[in-house]
Structures are given as C-alpha cells and as structure tokens.
Scaffold this motif. Structure first.
Motif, PDB file in Angstrom:
ATOM      1  N   VAL A  99       0.874  -1.159   0.000  1.00 21.69           N
ATOM      2  CA  VAL A  99       0.000   0.000   0.000  1.00 21.69           C
ATOM      3  C   VAL A  99       0.917   1.216   0.000  1.00 21.69           C
ATOM      4  CG1 VAL A  99      -1.738   1.346   1.227  1.00 21.69           C
ATOM      5  CG2 VAL A  99      -1.904  -1.161   1.161  1.00 21.69           C
ATOM      6  N   LEU A 100       0.781   2.036  -1.026  1.00 22.60           N
ATOM      7  CA  LEU A 100       1.617   3.222  -1.169  1.00 22.60           C
ATOM      8  C   LEU A 100       0.868   4.401  -0.552  1.00 22.60           C
ATOM      9  CD1 LEU A 100       2.658   2.686  -4.923  1.00 22.60           C
ATOM     10  CD2 LEU A 100       3.754   1.764  -2.861  1.00 22.60           C
ATOM     11  N   GLY A 101       1.440   4.964   0.518  1.00 25.10           N
ATOM     12  CA  GLY A 101       0.782   6.068   1.218  1.00 25.10           C
ATOM     13  C   GLY A 101       0.457   7.208   0.275  1.00 25.10           C
ATOM     14  N   ASN A 102      -0.745   7.804   0.429  1.00 28.12           N
ATOM     15  CA  ASN A 102      -1.207   8.896  -0.430  1.00 28.12           C
ATOM     16  C   ASN A 102      -1.015   8.573  -1.918  1.00 28.12           C
ATOM     17  OD1 ASN A 102      -0.385  10.411   2.264  1.00 28.12           O
ATOM     18  ND2 ASN A 102      -1.908  11.653   1.206  1.00 28.12           N
ATOM     19  N   HIS A 103      -1.282   7.321  -2.292  1.00 26.91           N
ATOM     20  CA  HIS A 103      -1.045   6.968  -3.697  1.00 26.91           C
ATOM     21  C   HIS A 103      -1.903   5.801  -4.178  1.00 26.91           C
ATOM     22  CE1 HIS A 103       2.243   6.152  -6.992  1.00 26.91           C
ATOM     23  NE2 HIS A 103       1.037   5.772  -7.382  1.00 26.91           N
ATOM     24  N   GLY A 104      -1.694   4.592  -3.676  1.00 25.13           N
ATOM     25  CA  GLY A 104      -2.453   3.466  -4.228  1.00 25.13           C
ATOM     26  C   GLY A 104      -1.963   2.119  -3.752  1.00 25.13           C
ATOM     27  N   LEU A 105      -2.138   1.116  -4.608  1.00 24.61           N
ATOM     28  CA  LEU A 105      -1.946  -0.286  -4.228  1.00 24.61           C
ATOM     29  C   LEU A 105      -1.142  -1.010  -5.303  1.00 24.61           C
ATOM     30  CD1 LEU A 105      -2.957  -2.875  -2.600  1.00 24.61           C
ATOM     31  CD2 LEU A 105      -4.935  -2.853  -4.142  1.00 24.61           C
ATOM     32  N   ALA A 106      -0.262  -1.922  -4.891  1.00 26.70           N
ATOM     33  CA  ALA A 106       0.403  -2.814  -5.851  1.00 26.70           C
ATOM     34  C   ALA A 106       0.304  -4.237  -5.319  1.00 26.70           C
ATOM     35  CB  ALA A 106       1.864  -2.422  -6.042  1.00 26.70           C
ATOM     36  N   VAL A 107      -0.072  -5.169  -6.195  1.00 30.01           N
ATOM     37  CA  VAL A 107      -0.085  -6.584  -5.806  1.00 30.01           C
ATOM     38  C   VAL A 107       0.782  -7.347  -6.799  1.00 30.01           C
ATOM     39  CG1 VAL A 107      -2.404  -6.452  -4.813  1.00 30.01           C
ATOM     40  CG2 VAL A 107      -2.118  -7.244  -7.173  1.00 30.01           C
ATOM     41  N   ALA A 108       1.356  -8.460  -6.345  1.00 32.03           N
ATOM     42  CA  ALA A 108       2.271  -9.212  -7.204  1.00 32.03           C
ATOM     43  C   ALA A 108       2.091 -10.707  -7.002  1.00 32.03           C
ATOM     44  CB  ALA A 108       3.714  -8.819  -6.894  1.00 32.03           C
ATOM     45  N   ALA A 109       2.286 -11.457  -8.082  1.00 35.27           N
ATOM     46  CA  ALA A 109       2.177 -12.919  -8.017  1.00 35.27           C
ATOM     47  C   ALA A 109       2.964 -13.490  -9.196  1.00 35.27           C
ATOM     48  CB  ALA A 109       0.709 -13.345  -8.104  1.00 35.27           C
ATOM     49  N   ASP A 110       3.095 -14.813  -9.227  1.00 36.25           N
ATOM     50  CA  ASP A 110       3.896 -15.375 -10.314  1.00 36.25           C
ATOM     51  C   ASP A 110       3.090 -15.691 -11.562  1.00 36.25           C
ATOM     52  OD1 ASP A 110       6.442 -15.080  -9.311  1.00 36.25           O
ATOM     53  OD2 ASP A 110       6.224 -16.829  -8.009  1.00 36.25           O
ATOM     54  N   THR A 111       1.757 -15.579 -11.480  1.00 38.08           N
ATOM     55  CA  THR A 111       0.941 -15.719 -12.688  1.00 38.08           C
ATOM     56  C   THR A 111      -0.081 -14.582 -12.720  1.00 38.08           C
ATOM     57  OG1 THR A 111      -0.781 -17.041 -11.621  1.00 38.08           O
ATOM     58  CG2 THR A 111       1.064 -18.258 -12.604  1.00 38.08           C
ATOM     59  N   VAL A 112      -0.580 -14.299 -13.909  1.00 39.55           N
ATOM     60  CA  VAL A 112      -1.603 -13.262 -14.056  1.00 39.55           C
ATOM     61  C   VAL A 112      -2.858 -13.664 -13.277  1.00 39.55           C
ATOM     62  CG1 VAL A 112      -3.146 -12.149 -15.720  1.00 39.55           C
ATOM     63  CG2 VAL A 112      -0.713 -12.452 -16.273  1.00 39.55           C
ATOM     64  N   GLU A 113      -3.192 -14.935 -13.370  1.00 43.57           N
ATOM     65  CA  GLU A 113      -4.394 -15.434 -12.686  1.00 43.57           C
ATOM     66  C   GLU A 113      -4.285 -15.215 -11.171  1.00 43.57           C
ATOM     67  OE1 GLU A 113      -4.928 -19.621 -13.275  1.00 43.57           O
ATOM     68  OE2 GLU A 113      -7.033 -19.573 -12.674  1.00 43.57           O
ATOM     69  N   ALA A 114      -3.127 -15.521 -10.608  1.00 37.98           N
ATOM     70  CA  ALA A 114      -2.937 -15.367  -9.163  1.00 37.98           C
ATOM     71  C   ALA A 114      -2.916 -13.886  -8.776  1.00 37.98           C
ATOM     72  CB  ALA A 114      -1.646 -16.053  -8.720  1.00 37.98           C
ATOM     73  N   ALA A 115      -2.367 -13.038  -9.634  1.00 37.89           N
ATOM     74  CA  ALA A 115      -2.339 -11.600  -9.339  1.00 37.89           C
ATOM     75  C   ALA A 115      -3.770 -11.046  -9.331  1.00 37.89           C
ATOM     76  CB  ALA A 115      -1.490 -10.864 -10.370  1.00 37.89           C
TER      77      ALA A 115
ATOM     78  N   ALA B 263      -6.498 -12.712  -8.650  1.00 41.80           N
ATOM     79  CA  ALA B 263      -7.184 -13.224  -7.460  1.00 41.80           C
ATOM     80  C   ALA B 263      -6.740 -12.456  -6.208  1.00 41.80           C
ATOM     81  CB  ALA B 263      -6.908 -14.721  -7.304  1.00 41.80           C
ATOM     82  N   LEU B 264      -5.451 -12.173  -6.118  1.00 39.80           N
ATOM     83  CA  LEU B 264      -4.932 -11.438  -4.957  1.00 39.80           C
ATOM     84  C   LEU B 264      -5.497 -10.011  -4.939  1.00 39.80           C
ATOM     85  CD1 LEU B 264      -3.053 -11.252  -2.490  1.00 39.80           C
ATOM     86  CD2 LEU B 264      -1.163 -10.693  -4.056  1.00 39.80           C
ATOM     87  N   LEU B 265      -5.540  -9.381  -6.101  1.00 39.18           N
ATOM     88  CA  LEU B 265      -6.100  -8.027  -6.186  1.00 39.18           C
ATOM     89  C   LEU B 265      -7.545  -8.019  -5.672  1.00 39.18           C
ATOM     90  CD1 LEU B 265      -5.909  -5.054  -7.151  1.00 39.18           C
ATOM     91  CD2 LEU B 265      -6.715  -5.837  -9.394  1.00 39.18           C
ATOM     92  N   ALA B 266      -8.316  -9.012  -6.096  1.00 39.79           N
ATOM     93  CA  ALA B 266      -9.725  -9.076  -5.674  1.00 39.79           C
ATOM     94  C   ALA B 266      -9.832  -9.249  -4.161  1.00 39.79           C
ATOM     95  CB  ALA B 266     -10.427 -10.219  -6.405  1.00 39.79           C
ATOM     96  N   ARG B 267      -8.941 -10.077  -3.596  1.00 36.94           N
ATOM     97  CA  ARG B 267      -8.997 -10.318  -2.143  1.00 36.94           C
ATOM     98  C   ARG B 267      -8.627  -9.054  -1.361  1.00 36.94           C
ATOM     99  NH1 ARG B 267      -5.976 -13.840   0.838  1.00 36.94           N
ATOM    100  NH2 ARG B 267      -4.296 -14.018  -0.687  1.00 36.94           N
ATOM    101  N   VAL B 268      -7.604  -8.352  -1.833  1.00 42.27           N
ATOM    102  CA  VAL B 268      -7.185  -7.136  -1.134  1.00 42.27           C
ATOM    103  C   VAL B 268      -8.282  -6.068  -1.243  1.00 42.27           C
ATOM    104  CG1 VAL B 268      -5.516  -5.244  -1.072  1.00 42.27           C
ATOM    105  CG2 VAL B 268      -4.722  -7.587  -1.447  1.00 42.27           C
ATOM    106  N   VAL B 269      -8.827  -5.890  -2.437  1.00 40.97           N
ATOM    107  CA  VAL B 269      -9.858  -4.860  -2.618  1.00 40.97           C
ATOM    108  C   VAL B 269     -11.062  -5.171  -1.721  1.00 40.97           C
ATOM    109  CG1 VAL B 269     -11.493  -3.841  -4.251  1.00 40.97           C
ATOM    110  CG2 VAL B 269      -9.105  -4.185  -4.935  1.00 40.97           C
ATOM    111  N   ALA B 270     -11.426  -6.446  -1.645  1.00 41.23           N
ATOM    112  CA  ALA B 270     -12.559  -6.816  -0.780  1.00 41.23           C
ATOM    113  C   ALA B 270     -12.241  -6.463   0.677  1.00 41.23           C
ATOM    114  CB  ALA B 270     -12.859  -8.310  -0.919  1.00 41.23           C
ATOM    115  N   ALA B 271     -10.982  -6.653   1.075  1.00 40.67           N
ATOM    116  CA  ALA B 271     -10.600  -6.408   2.476  1.00 40.67           C
ATOM    117  C   ALA B 271     -10.583  -4.923   2.825  1.00 40.67           C
ATOM    118  CB  ALA B 271      -9.229  -7.031   2.756  1.00 40.67           C
TER     119      ALA B 271
END
Ligand SMILES: [Zn+2]
Length: 327
Positions: free
Chosen positions: A164-180, A182-190
C-alpha cells in the motif's frame, strides 16, 4: 507470449474499472526471461488489448542501477530493450515499483478504496487490521522514481506481495496473471469502505449554466458528487491527497470559471468540464469524488505538502507524460 496476452486482458479489465484505474493511471508488468514488460508512460490500461502499450526493459540492469541509486532509474528509459520495443514509447514513470517486486506479475492500481485509507493519518494502523493475514507492507508517501524506490527498499521483506503506497495506491504481485488477479480481488474486498450515495443531479440546471460557455456538464453522475457531496468539496477544494490529482487538476479544485480551469465544481450543483479538456480530466474529478465519498467528517487526512507537490510537478519524467496527447 501467452502470459503477456493474459496480462493484456487483465490490464484492459482493471483499466475499465473506475474504482481501480482512472485515465492513464495504474500500470501492470510481466517479467519473462530477464525482460520486464511494463505499460508505457501516458497510455491507458483499458486500451491494453486494442493497441500495444507494453515496453520491454532489461530487469537485471534496472536492479543493478537501483542498487547504486543511479539517476537513470528516474525515467528508466536507459533500460529499454530497444531491440524488442515495437512501440517506441517510454516505460511507465512507476517502473521502479514493478522492478522491486520480485514476483513475475505486478499490478499497480489507484484503487479508490485503498486511497481512502492511504490518505488517512492513521492509515497504516487501520490497514494493519484490514490486511491482517496478507503479506503486505505500507510504504510512506514518496515521489515515484528514485524516492519511491528507496522507500520501498527500506520496507520490503521476503514474501511481501502487497504494497500500500501512502497517499497513492496499491500494488499486488504474483507469479501468474491469474494469481495476481485473485490477490487483487482479495485485497480490494478487504479494504472496501462504505460509500455515501451520490445526490441526484439537476442536468437541466447544469445545461443552463453552461449556455454560451466553453463548458459542458460532466458525463458521469459520480463526477457531480465532487460538487454535491457535502464533504467532497470541503476536503478536496484546497488540498492535494495523491499525485494524479495535482498532475491533472492542479492544486485543489476550481469552483469558478475564472482562469478557465479544465474542471469546475459548482458547489451544490454539479461539475462542468471544459470542451478542450484532456480526456483524463473527468476521470480524475470522479476519482476525487469517489475517494472523498469514502471519507467521513471525523477522519484526519494527510495532504501532500507544498514540497511534495513541487517535486512531483517539476519531475522530468512527469513533465514528459504530460506532453503526450494520449493522456
Ligand atoms: Zn501510481
């Protein structure tokens, strides 16, 4: 390459969601066989399948340069694999964020719900509750380029895949596009926050206001909330809370036609957009309204300082992005 095609599809999808990406904001990347493919500066993620918006870079060369605080990391232009670069475009001004996450796929978004936390004075502590169970790190605000790279390096730990970048936004990372994805969706839901409903807009009154002027009413109902939501204008009128706000709208929000600003928020009535405004202007106005509708009156917010704003708008890589017609 199959995975790059998957990234193009995810980029177009993410880029079409105004709660995640606005205009040329946000960027995605894929590291493959030593090459990091990243969205080009000034291009829109939503166009990722309609045109070629990815620029290839030598990932190892960026990492070696980052280790030396090499000023070449400010634009990363020196690390473009020109032999593979079919677009001739420059890499995103946020390339260093992607380089520093070791996973193959990185998705960086200006997620409205994340920003609504990341501009709060107690954002890091509150996010720690929301993101318990994630391998995440909070990065205090720093201008993209070398300063942000330094801030990330000092807080990076093995296994971290959410920033989480203060006063800026969000970055998520994974080894596949599919996993990235899914992770983005989980973080946004949280991190999703309650949103105050937008007031109904009197379009007839707005049309009347625009008669004989070079302005038209904003197209999206959500944009008008910048002028009609009781708190949005109050919080955003004189301050800047994240980089793309000041880059596209200037400091604060204009509330009169004086000096011909690209966007005018007429308090209690609605938002007007100048006929010759860049396509980014309305999405940026809407983003500010969307963020502020997720902030309450008692929330203590941290705005960018005058120095932060100076360093951002006078940064060469940002000046280049502003010269591009596509933005
Ligand atoms: Zn960003």
């Amino acid at each position: 390459m199959v995975e790059l095609d998957r990234l193009r599809a995810l980029s177009a999808k993410v880029g079409s969601d105004p709660l995640l990406v606005q205009a040329a904001g946000g960027n995605t990347s894929l590291k493959d066989a030593g090459v990091m493919w990243i969205k080009a500066s000034g291009t829109w993620l939503k166009d990722a399948q309609a045109r070629d918006i990815f620029v290839p870079l030598d990932h190892a060369a960026i990492m070696a340069a980052l280790a030396k605080d090499d000023p070449a990391c400010e634009s990363c232009v020196a690390f473009v694999r020109t032999d593979l670069n079919s677009t001739g475009l420059r890499p995103s001004i946020e390339t260093t964020v992607h380089a520093l996450m070791p996973q193959r796929v990185v998705v960086h978004v200006h997620c409205v719900n994340t920003i609504a936390w990341a501009i709060r004075a107690d954002g890091e502590q509150r996010l720690a509750e929301k993101l318990a169970g994630f391998d995440w790190a909070f990065i205090p605000y720093a201008r993209p380029g070398l300063p942000l790279a330094g801030a990330i390096s000092s807080r990076m730990r093995p296994g971290v895949n959410v920033l989480v970048l203060g006063n800026h936004g969000l970055a998520v990372a994974a080894d596949t596009v599919e996993a990235a994805e899914a992770l983005l969706a989980r973080v946004v839901a949280a991190v999703t926050r309650p949103v105050r409903p937008a007031a109904a807009v009197d379009r007839a009154a707005l049309e009347k206001l625009c008669a004989g002027t070079p302005y038209r009413p904003a197209r999206m109902d959500e944009t008008h909330a910048l002028a009609t939501d009781p708190l949005a204008l109050q919080r955003g009128e004189h301050a800047v809370f994240y980089p793309d706000h000041v880059v596209f709208l200037g400091v604060g929000v204009a509330t009169s036609f004086e000096n011909g600003p690209p966007l005018v928020a007429v308090p209690g009535v609605g938002v007007l957009i100048k006929d010759d405004a860049k396509p980014a202007i309305e999405p940026m106005g809407r983003c500010l309204a969307d963020v502020m509708r997720r902030v309450e009156a008692q929330d203590h917010l941290t705005a960018l300082t005058e120095d932060d704003i100076d360093r951002l708008v006078n940064w060469d890589a940002e000046k280049y992005r502003q010269t591009l017609k596509v933005t």
